[in-house]
Design an enzyme around this catalytic site. Structure first.
Site, PDB file in Angstrom:
ATOM      1  CG  HIS A 100      -2.275  -0.612   0.902  1.00  0.00           C
ATOM      2  ND1 HIS A 100      -3.110  -0.109  -0.070  1.00  0.00           N
ATOM      3  CD2 HIS A 100      -2.892  -1.700   1.407  1.00  0.00           C
ATOM      4  CE1 HIS A 100      -4.206  -0.850  -0.138  1.00  0.00           C
ATOM      5  NE2 HIS A 100      -4.095  -1.831   0.732  1.00  0.00           N
ATOM      6  CG  ASP A 105      -3.009   1.566   3.741  1.00  0.00           C
ATOM      7  OD1 ASP A 105      -2.819   2.581   3.044  1.00  0.00           O
ATOM      8  OD2 ASP A 105      -2.150   1.134   4.523  1.00  0.00           O
ATOM      9  CE1 TYR A 300      -7.925   5.232 -14.964  1.00  0.00           C
ATOM     10  CE2 TYR A 300      -6.493   6.001 -13.214  1.00  0.00           C
ATOM     11  CZ  TYR A 300      -7.199   4.990 -13.823  1.00  0.00           C
ATOM     12  OH  TYR A 300      -7.190   3.739 -13.268  1.00  0.00           O
ATOM     13  CD  GLU A 377      -1.160   4.013  11.666  1.00  0.00           C
ATOM     14  OE1 GLU A 377      -0.841   4.191  12.866  1.00  0.00           O
ATOM     15  OE2 GLU A 377      -1.244   2.886  11.138  1.00  0.00           O
TER      16      GLU A 377
END
Ligand SMILES: [Zn+2]
Length: 398
Positions: A100, A105, A300, A377
């Site tokens: 990741h 995540d 994209y 985090e």
């Protein structure tokens, strides 16, 4: 609004645990069975209407408010990259060669957090929230597949707005959100060229048709085209990342190959770049009596934020963070993103969220996709609260 952030911070231990579970089991592409199972488990008990994808392992969850109203969409991508982890994350990938490294995540755990914040406020909500958990962002166009399977109408009517965000392991301090009106991210295309000549002895090039010199000239001609045929204030980036030709020094090969990425920042440049580059490639080869086989893959499109929705972002994130958590983004970022397909269909905004690790310099920390990329985090509850706050604000508008 500040209570929303407080509530999100109270959820942080759960969200961090979920994020770490996902970080251990990174999966690539359109089929993410372990990730999907973990997301379904995390959403259990929230009273959502849940469906899963047919052509991909997506999860679509609809949260119904207590009162009638429009529907809005929140999106997280869930896929990982073919990278061998060298980060300083508290947990490591348990899947060899998969990581990741783009922080999806955190997106997935953050959207679960938003779902929990919204589910706790169901009584205040007039309308519905569609939660879009998407596989296959890294080149597989999972968003377009989910649109084809009806995610924009999952609440029974077309969503009136859509929001998503991307974490960054560098550039921005952890927890800081950014956005801009108009182009947020680039369009990304791919150019593959095989120059066909005629092989021969290296001592007698006049008896052969040398694709190597034509390849070299083509690479430079592409750069001239970029600077001479496009507006310097609406830039185009062409990078030839791969060249291949020949076997030994004294043999002229039959063919030479070029592979390039092509980035543009406006629909005008995106529309113009393909014919102009193809003309250069074809005619440089033709000028030397060779031919060029070209494959141009449109990737994209540009990710375009609606100006009215960006005003909402500035107001809502300002209120959420006490005015300290938002920085306007002055220029687009050269990455690309398939949330662009959602924003082609409905107005909305895509935000950046800083996740530079504590103690690291945002200017030099390893960026997304690096094997060393490490995400703070502490950004998790901020992202969850930001998405929930945007959905609540849009629904309150009716
Ligand atoms: Zn990404």
């Amino acid at each position: 609004m500040t209570t929303l952030l407080d509530d999100a911070r109270a959820l942080a231990p759960d969200l961090v645990a979920l994020r770490r579970d996902l970080h251990r089991i990174p999966e690539r592409g359109l089929q993410l069975p372990k990730t999907q199972a973990r997301v379904l488990e995390a959403l259990r008990g929230l009273g959502l209407e849940i469906s899963t994808g047919e052509s991909l392992s997506s999860v679509t969850a609809v949260l119904r408010g207590a009162h009638p109203g429009p529907a809005v969409l929140l999106r997280a991508d869930m896929d990982a990259l073919p990278v061998t982890e060298q980060s300083t994350e508290p947990v490591r990938s348990e899947h060899e060669g998969v990581m990741h490294a783009c922080g999806h995540d955190l997106h997935t755990a953050g959207l679960v957090g938003a779902a929990r914040l919204l589910a706790a406020r169901r009584e205040e909500i007039a309308g519905s929230v569609v939660l879009m958990f998407q596989p296959g962002e890294e080149g597989d166009g999972g968003a377009r597949l989910m649109i084809g399977e009806g995610v924009l109408d999952a609440a029974g009517e077309r969503v009136v707005a859509a929001y998503g965000l991307h974490v960054a392991s560098a550039l921005l301090p952890a927890g800081l959100l950014t956005c801009r009106a108009g182009t947020m991210l680039a369009a990304a295309d791919e150019l593959f060229v095989t120059i066909r000549g005629r092989g021969g002895h290296g001592s007698m090039p006049h008896l052969a048709a040398d694709p190597v010199t034509v390849m070299a000239e083509t690479i430079l001609a592409l750069q001239s085209a970029v600077t001479r045929q496009f507006d310097a204030l609406d830039p185009v980036v062409v990078s030839v990342g791969k060249v291949a030709a020949g076997t030994v020094n004294n043999v002229i090969p039959d063919t030479a190959r070029i592979e390039a990425t092509v980035r543009t920042f406006s629909e005008e440049a995106h529309a113009a770049v393909e014919p102009r580059l193809l003309r250069v490639v074809e005619r440089v080869a033709d000028a030397h009596g060779l031919t060029a086989e070209i494959e141009y893959a449109r990737g994209y499109p540009t990710t375009d934020n609606d100006p009215v929705e960006v005003e909402r972002v500035e107001r809502v994130i300002g209120a959420l963070t006490g005015g300290r958590g938002y920085l306007p983004l002055p220029r687009p970022l050269p990455g690309a993103e398939d949330f662009s397909y959602v924003l082609q269909q409905v107005p909305g905004a895509y935000l950046g969220l800083g996740a530079t690790p504590a103690g690291a310099d945002p200017a030099t920390a390893p960026y997304n996709h690096s094997p060393q990329a490490t995400f703070d985090e502490s950004a998790l509850p901020v992202g969850a609260a930001a998405l929930a706050a945007l959905a609540l604000d849009r629904l309150a508008q009716g």
